[in-house]
Design a protein around this motif. Structure first.
Motif, PDB file in Angstrom:
ATOM      1  N   ASP A  92       4.264  -7.566  -3.687  1.00  0.00           N
ATOM      2  CA  ASP A  92       3.897  -6.915  -4.929  1.00  0.00           C
ATOM      3  C   ASP A  92       2.984  -5.722  -4.694  1.00  0.00           C
ATOM      4  O   ASP A  92       1.956  -5.568  -5.339  1.00  0.00           O
ATOM      5  CB  ASP A  92       3.207  -7.926  -5.855  1.00  0.00           C
ATOM      6  CG  ASP A  92       3.026  -7.372  -7.266  1.00  0.00           C
ATOM      7  OD1 ASP A  92       2.118  -7.838  -7.974  1.00  0.00           O
ATOM      8  OD2 ASP A  92       3.796  -6.455  -7.647  1.00  0.00           O
ATOM      9  N   ARG A  93       3.356  -4.888  -3.725  1.00  0.00           N
ATOM     10  CA  ARG A  93       2.683  -3.660  -3.296  1.00  0.00           C
ATOM     11  C   ARG A  93       1.231  -3.847  -2.845  1.00  0.00           C
ATOM     12  O   ARG A  93       0.487  -2.883  -2.703  1.00  0.00           O
ATOM     13  CB  ARG A  93       2.783  -2.534  -4.323  1.00  0.00           C
ATOM     14  CG  ARG A  93       2.287  -2.821  -5.736  1.00  0.00           C
ATOM     15  CD  ARG A  93       2.607  -1.639  -6.661  1.00  0.00           C
ATOM     16  NE  ARG A  93       2.329  -1.935  -8.046  1.00  0.00           N
ATOM     17  CZ  ARG A  93       3.219  -2.428  -8.903  1.00  0.00           C
ATOM     18  NH1 ARG A  93       4.452  -2.665  -8.506  1.00  0.00           N
ATOM     19  NH2 ARG A  93       2.877  -2.660 -10.171  1.00  0.00           N
TER      20      ARG A  93
ATOM     21  N   TYR B  33       3.544   5.339  -3.931  1.00  0.00           N
ATOM     22  CA  TYR B  33       2.334   4.525  -3.830  1.00  0.00           C
ATOM     23  C   TYR B  33       1.257   5.301  -3.069  1.00  0.00           C
ATOM     24  O   TYR B  33       1.562   6.021  -2.121  1.00  0.00           O
ATOM     25  CB  TYR B  33       2.599   3.242  -3.035  1.00  0.00           C
ATOM     26  CG  TYR B  33       3.877   2.507  -3.386  1.00  0.00           C
ATOM     27  CD1 TYR B  33       5.117   3.004  -3.014  1.00  0.00           C
ATOM     28  CD2 TYR B  33       3.835   1.289  -4.058  1.00  0.00           C
ATOM     29  CE1 TYR B  33       6.293   2.319  -3.310  1.00  0.00           C
ATOM     30  CE2 TYR B  33       4.997   0.588  -4.354  1.00  0.00           C
ATOM     31  CZ  TYR B  33       6.222   1.120  -3.982  1.00  0.00           C
ATOM     32  OH  TYR B  33       7.377   0.428  -4.280  1.00  0.00           O
ATOM     33  N   TYR B  35      -2.455   4.474  -1.010  1.00  0.00           N
ATOM     34  CA  TYR B  35      -3.336   3.458  -0.461  1.00  0.00           C
ATOM     35  C   TYR B  35      -4.510   4.130   0.243  1.00  0.00           C
ATOM     36  O   TYR B  35      -4.409   5.263   0.706  1.00  0.00           O
ATOM     37  CB  TYR B  35      -2.599   2.585   0.562  1.00  0.00           C
ATOM     38  CG  TYR B  35      -1.497   1.729  -0.010  1.00  0.00           C
ATOM     39  CD1 TYR B  35      -0.190   2.221  -0.103  1.00  0.00           C
ATOM     40  CD2 TYR B  35      -1.755   0.444  -0.458  1.00  0.00           C
ATOM     41  CE1 TYR B  35       0.824   1.443  -0.634  1.00  0.00           C
ATOM     42  CE2 TYR B  35      -0.743  -0.347  -0.990  1.00  0.00           C
ATOM     43  CZ  TYR B  35       0.539   0.157  -1.079  1.00  0.00           C
ATOM     44  OH  TYR B  35       1.541  -0.628  -1.599  1.00  0.00           O
ATOM     45  N   PHE B  45      -4.746  -0.938  -2.163  1.00  0.00           N
ATOM     46  CA  PHE B  45      -3.862  -0.316  -3.148  1.00  0.00           C
ATOM     47  C   PHE B  45      -4.660   0.533  -4.121  1.00  0.00           C
ATOM     48  O   PHE B  45      -5.694   0.094  -4.643  1.00  0.00           O
ATOM     49  CB  PHE B  45      -3.106  -1.403  -3.909  1.00  0.00           C
ATOM     50  CG  PHE B  45      -2.361  -0.909  -5.118  1.00  0.00           C
ATOM     51  CD1 PHE B  45      -2.865  -1.112  -6.397  1.00  0.00           C
ATOM     52  CD2 PHE B  45      -1.180  -0.205  -4.975  1.00  0.00           C
ATOM     53  CE1 PHE B  45      -2.187  -0.654  -7.510  1.00  0.00           C
ATOM     54  CE2 PHE B  45      -0.498   0.258  -6.094  1.00  0.00           C
ATOM     55  CZ  PHE B  45      -1.002   0.032  -7.365  1.00  0.00           C
ATOM     56  N   TYR B  48       0.302   3.369  -8.327  1.00  0.00           N
ATOM     57  CA  TYR B  48       1.751   3.260  -8.147  1.00  0.00           C
ATOM     58  C   TYR B  48       2.451   3.979  -9.278  1.00  0.00           C
ATOM     59  O   TYR B  48       2.102   3.804 -10.445  1.00  0.00           O
ATOM     60  CB  TYR B  48       2.108   1.775  -8.147  1.00  0.00           C
ATOM     61  CG  TYR B  48       3.556   1.411  -8.394  1.00  0.00           C
ATOM     62  CD1 TYR B  48       3.933   0.771  -9.566  1.00  0.00           C
ATOM     63  CD2 TYR B  48       4.527   1.683  -7.436  1.00  0.00           C
ATOM     64  CE1 TYR B  48       5.253   0.409  -9.782  1.00  0.00           C
ATOM     65  CE2 TYR B  48       5.851   1.318  -7.645  1.00  0.00           C
ATOM     66  CZ  TYR B  48       6.207   0.674  -8.823  1.00  0.00           C
ATOM     67  OH  TYR B  48       7.511   0.304  -9.038  1.00  0.00           O
ATOM     68  N   SER B  95       9.503   4.471  -2.076  1.00  0.00           N
ATOM     69  CA  SER B  95      10.614   3.535  -1.895  1.00  0.00           C
ATOM     70  C   SER B  95      11.725   3.868  -2.869  1.00  0.00           C
ATOM     71  O   SER B  95      11.501   4.495  -3.918  1.00  0.00           O
ATOM     72  CB  SER B  95      10.152   2.080  -2.075  1.00  0.00           C
ATOM     73  OG  SER B  95       9.774   1.820  -3.406  1.00  0.00           O
ATOM     74  N   ASP B  99       9.299  -2.028  -5.871  1.00  0.00           N
ATOM     75  CA  ASP B  99       9.087  -3.242  -5.104  1.00  0.00           C
ATOM     76  C   ASP B  99       9.063  -4.421  -6.072  1.00  0.00           C
ATOM     77  O   ASP B  99       8.808  -4.265  -7.256  1.00  0.00           O
ATOM     78  CB  ASP B  99       7.767  -3.177  -4.347  1.00  0.00           C
ATOM     79  CG  ASP B  99       6.584  -3.159  -5.272  1.00  0.00           C
ATOM     80  OD1 ASP B  99       5.735  -4.044  -5.164  1.00  0.00           O
ATOM     81  OD2 ASP B  99       6.533  -2.276  -6.130  1.00  0.00           O
ATOM     82  N   LEU B 106       8.934   0.087   1.845  1.00  0.00           N
ATOM     83  CA  LEU B 106       8.124   1.270   1.653  1.00  0.00           C
ATOM     84  C   LEU B 106       8.216   2.139   2.906  1.00  0.00           C
ATOM     85  O   LEU B 106       8.135   1.646   4.037  1.00  0.00           O
ATOM     86  CB  LEU B 106       6.669   0.904   1.393  1.00  0.00           C
ATOM     87  CG  LEU B 106       6.271   0.567  -0.042  1.00  0.00           C
ATOM     88  CD1 LEU B 106       7.012  -0.642  -0.569  1.00  0.00           C
ATOM     89  CD2 LEU B 106       4.770   0.378  -0.143  1.00  0.00           C
TER      90      LEU B 106
END
Lengths: 105, 117
Positions: A92-93, B33, B35, B45, B48, B95, B99, B106
């Motif tokens: 879930d990322r 995404y 990070y 994270f 997104y 991606s 997800d 990714l």
């Protein structure tokens, strides 16, 4: 916030030995992915296992998934010095803190 | 085909300055995404994007952090009034599909190493 937690944090083995890394997660998932990172830069996708799968193979990699225990393991067989890297699980990322693997020649 | 491209690769800035980091995703990838990775640590994270849906901003650590993406193209991550604790590598990934659904892997860029002095 992190979803997965890897164990151990660091692992040192001799070339030729197998390396096993574990990942635990907290919530229900659709899939779980494992990634590798060299030198603290971009990650490379290794393998994806779906929630209805229990085991998956790719070359020297074997991944298992136990949804009842909310855990997964990554096994690298016949390790090589080039396998030295950090390995992360992701759901879930969200990524775990990773396992730093050192393979000694 | 080109992978995910991030720029700059390194950025040194003084405390209190604003910085803008750029990410070019792989063409056709709908999900993007961001990070943050501090030295020796895991990936944190941040945000997104998925197509034209509202972004998931739940990982942004403070209101000094913001990100934009227009459609399925370039994204920029902006950090205002930088602090020393912002020093880290900022990684972008894209991606093909979201997800958790199709389970597309990714694809990561090489990151931007930000140093705040």
């Amino acid at each position: 916030s992190q979803q997965g937690e890897e164990d151990p944090q660091a692992l040192s083995i001799q070339e030729g030995e197998n390396a096993t890394m574990n990942c635990s997660y907290k919530t229900s998932i659709n899939n779980l992915q494992w990634y590798r990172q060299n030198s603290g830069r971009g990650l490379v996708h290794l393998i994806l296992i779906r929630s209805n799968e229990r085991e998956k193979h790719s070359g020297r990699l074997r991944v298992t998934l136990d949804t009842s225990k909310k855990s997964s393991s990554l096994l690298i067989t016949a390790s090589r010095a080039a396998d030295t890297a950090s390995y992360f699980c992701a759901t879930d990322r969200r990524f775990g803190a990773g396992t730093r693997l050192t393979v000694k020649p | 085909g080109a992978g995910v491209s991030q720029s700059p690769s390194n950025k040194v800035t003084e405390k209190g300055k604003d910085v803008e980091l750029r990410c070019d995703p792989i063409s056709g990838h709908t999900a993007l995404y961001w990070y943050r990775q501090r030295l020796g640590q895991g990936l944190e994270f941040l945000i997104y994007f998925q197509g034209n849906s509202a972004p998931d901003k739940s990982g942004l650590p403070s209101d000094r952090f913001s990100a934009e993406r227009t459609g399925e193209s370039v994204s920029t991550l902006t950090i205002q009034r930088t602090q020393q604790e912002d020093s880290a590598v900022y990684l972008c990934a894209s991606s093909f599909s979201p997800d958790g659904q199709g389970g597309s892997p990714l694809h990561f860029g090489n990151g931007t190493r930000l140093t705040v002095t």
